[in-house]
Enzyme design. Structure first.
Site, short mmCIF file in Angstrom:
data_model
loop_
_atom_site.label_atom_id
_atom_site.label_comp_id
_atom_site.label_asym_id
_atom_site.label_seq_id
_atom_site.Cartn_x
_atom_site.Cartn_y
_atom_site.Cartn_z
N MET A 1 30.54 -1.52 16.99
CA MET A 1 29.84 -2.73 17.40
C MET A 1 28.56 -2.88 16.60
O MET A 1 27.92 -1.89 16.30
CB MET A 1 29.54 -2.68 18.90
CG MET A 1 30.81 -2.74 19.73
SD MET A 1 30.51 -2.62 21.50
CE MET A 1 30.24 -0.88 21.68
N ASP A 150 26.56 4.84 22.22
CA ASP A 150 27.52 4.29 21.25
C ASP A 150 27.28 4.98 19.91
O ASP A 150 26.61 4.46 19.03
CB ASP A 150 27.34 2.77 21.14
CG ASP A 150 28.36 2.13 20.22
OD1 ASP A 150 29.25 2.84 19.72
OD2 ASP A 150 28.27 0.91 20.00
N TRP A 151 27.85 6.17 19.78
CA TRP A 151 27.74 6.96 18.54
C TRP A 151 28.95 6.65 17.68
O TRP A 151 30.06 7.05 17.99
CB TRP A 151 27.67 8.45 18.89
CG TRP A 151 27.61 9.41 17.73
CD1 TRP A 151 27.64 9.11 16.39
CD2 TRP A 151 27.52 10.84 17.81
NE1 TRP A 151 27.59 10.26 15.64
CE2 TRP A 151 27.51 11.34 16.48
CE3 TRP A 151 27.47 11.74 18.87
CZ2 TRP A 151 27.43 12.70 16.19
CZ3 TRP A 151 27.39 13.09 18.59
CH2 TRP A 151 27.37 13.56 17.27
N GLU A 152 28.72 5.92 16.58
CA GLU A 152 29.81 5.53 15.68
C GLU A 152 29.63 6.19 14.32
O GLU A 152 28.89 5.67 13.49
CB GLU A 152 29.86 4.01 15.55
CG GLU A 152 30.08 3.29 16.87
CD GLU A 152 30.24 1.77 16.70
OE1 GLU A 152 30.68 1.32 15.61
OE2 GLU A 152 29.91 1.04 17.64
N PHE A 153 30.34 7.25 14.10
CA PHE A 153 31.19 8.06 14.97
C PHE A 153 30.88 9.52 14.66
O PHE A 153 30.43 9.82 13.55
CB PHE A 153 32.68 7.79 14.71
CG PHE A 153 33.12 6.43 15.13
CD1 PHE A 153 33.39 6.15 16.46
CD2 PHE A 153 33.25 5.41 14.20
CE1 PHE A 153 33.81 4.89 16.86
CE2 PHE A 153 33.66 4.16 14.59
CZ PHE A 153 33.94 3.89 15.92
#
Length: 384
Positions: A1, A150-153
Site C-alpha cells: 500500500m 504494514d512492513w512491506e516486506f
C-alpha cells in the site's frame, strides 16, 4: 500500500481528550471488541489525502486505519513532527462523534517505507522494546483503539522469525499496559503479503510468515490481495483476480495458502482494491487479457482509482468486460487498457471470504469510492 507520512502534534491532545470524555462508554472492555463480533469491515485513510475524513460514511465500516506513521531511523521511536496539523485535526474531529461509531487504528509503515529499518527494529529485544513502547505511548496519547504494522516486506527468514518475536512482545506489552491502566487492550493488527510465503524476486529467496505468532498474538492479519499485476509487467492482466488457473498469483490461492499454513481463518481480513492498473496497449486491436503493452497509460505508475476509471469508461465509451472466471473487470478504449474491480466482483470476493470463515475485509483506500457504491455492496455482501 502506498506510503504516506502521518504527523501527530501536541495540539491534538486537547481535541482527542474532549472526544474520549464525551465517548467514555467506548472505553469499556465490551465495547472495545463488540465490533469484532459481526466481522471486520475496515479501510485505510491515507494521511493528507484530499478526501476529507468528514465525508467517511461509517455505515459501511467498523474500523478506520490512519496511514501511515514512520519510526525514526536512529531512535526507533515513532516520528512526531509539527507539520501536518490540519489533516490530523480533521481526522480526529471527523470521527469523534460519528454514528454509527468506528474504531480507529494507527498504521505504521506502508508501501515504500524502509524495510531495512523495520528489520533493524525487529532484530534485537532492546530495539523492539523501544519501538513497542513508543507505539503504545502515541496510540494512548492520541486515543487510538489499536495499532497496525504494514512492513512491506520482511526480506529474509530471519526477518520473519524476528517479526514473530515482535508480535509476541508487542502483544504482551499491550496486555500488561492495559492491565496496569485498567483500560481495554489496544488492538494489534498487521498488513501482510497476499500469500503466507513471500516470493518476490530477491537474493534471499522465499520466506514464510510466523503463522503461530499470528494466531496467538494478532487480533487479525490483513493479506493485501491486490497488486498482482501492473505496468511493471509487459502484458495486461488483472490487478486483483480472485482466480488464476495459470499461476499462483490470485486471491483464492493466497488465502488458501494462509489457511494451509496454519493460520485460523478467523484471524484473516482480506484486502480489496478501490483502484486499478492501466496500460498503454502496443496494438489497440489486440486488447484482451495478456495483450502486449508498452507502459503505463497514465502519468503515474498506471494506478487509477475507481472513480477515475468510471469517468474514463463513460467519457471514452470504453468496452467493459466482466471476466467471470477470474472474477474481475477490465475495460479498453483506444490504446488504454484497465484492470480493476467493480460491484459484482467485489460482492463475489466478499462472499468468498465469508465462506472461508474469514474475520472480514479491508479496502485500500478511502477516497477512491466517493459515492460509496462499492463500499455499500461489500457491506451488504458481508451481511451487515
Amino acid at each position: 500500500m502506498a506510503v504516506q507520512k502521518i504527523i501527530i502534534t501536541p495540539i491534538l491532545v486537547f481535541l482527542v481528550t474532549i472526544f474520549f470524555n464525551v465517548s467514555s462508554s467506548s472505553s469499556s472492555n465490551n465495547s472495545q471488541y463488540q465490533f469484532l463480533n459481526h466481522g471486520v469491515r475496515s479501510a485505510y485513510w491515507p494521511a493528507g489525502d484530499d478526501f476529507s475524513p468528514s465525508l467517511i460514511d461509517t455505515n459501511y465500516f467498523t474500523h478506520i486505519l490512519l496511514a501511515f506513521i514512520q519510526p525514526e531511523p536512529i531512535s526507533f521511536k515513532l516520528e512526531i513532527t509539527k507539520s501536518g496539523i490540519k489533516w490530523g485535526q480533521n481526522f480526529i474531529k471527523a470521527l469523534r462523534h460519528r454514528s454509527p461509531p468506528v474504531k480507529t487504528l494507527l498504521s505504521i509503515g506502508g508501501g515504500g517505507s524502509n524495510s531495512t529499518l523495520f528489520s533493524e527494529i525487529a532484530s534485537t529485544k532492546q530495539n523492539r522494546e523501544i519501538f513497542i513502547n513508543s507505539t503504545i505511548e502515541v496510540a494512548r496519547k492520541y486515543r487510538f483503539d489499536g495499532v497496525d504494522l504494514d512492513w512491506e516486506f520482511p526480506e529474509t527468514q530471519q526477518d520473519m522469525f524476528n517479526l514473530g518475536l515482535l508480535y509476541e512482545e508487542w502483544y504482551n506489552a499491550l496486555f500488561a499496559e492495559a492491565k496496569v491502566r485498567r483500560k481495554p487492550r489496544l488492538l494489534l493488527t498487521s498488513a501482510v503479503y497476499y500469500n503466507s510465503t513471500v516470493r518476490l524476486i530477491g537474493k534471499h529467496g522465499p520466506r514464510s510468515y510466523p503463522t503461530q505468532a499470528i494466531n496467538k498474538y494478532l487480533d487479525w492479519a490483513s493479506p493485501m490481495c491486490f497488486d498482482y499485476h501492473g505496468t511493471w509487467d509487459n502484458n495486461t492482466d488483472f490487478n486483483a483476480a480472485l482466480y488464476d488457473s495459470k499461476s499462483e498469483i490470485s486471491t483464492n490461492f493466497g488465502l488458501h495458502s494462509w489457511i494451509k499454513s496454519g493460520v485460523r481463518p478467523e484471524k484473516l481480513v482480506m484486502g480489496l482494491a478501490l483502484y486499478g492498473r492501466a496500460w498503454e496497449l502496443k496494438d489497440p486491436n489486440v486488447n484482451g487479457v495478456g495483450a502486449e503493452a508498452v507502459g503505463p497509460a497514465t502519468d503515474t505508475d498506471g494506478s487509477m482509482n475507481y472513480n477515475e476509471i468510471l469517468k474514463f469508461n463513460k467519457q471514452s465509451g470504453a468496452n467493459v468486460v466482466y471476466d467471470k472466471v477470474a472474477i474481475s473487470f477490465y475495460s479498453y478504449a483506444g490504446t488504454t487498457w484497465i484492470g480493476y474491480d467493480d460491484g459484482p466482483s467485489i460482492t463475489t470476493k466478499v462472499r468468498f471470504a465469508k465462506s472461508l470463515g474469514l474475520k472480514g475485509y479491508f479496502f485500500w483506500a478511502l477516497g477512491k469510492d466517493k459515492d460509496w457504491s462499492i463500499s455499500k455492496q461489500a457491506s451488504n455482501a458481508w451481511g451487515h
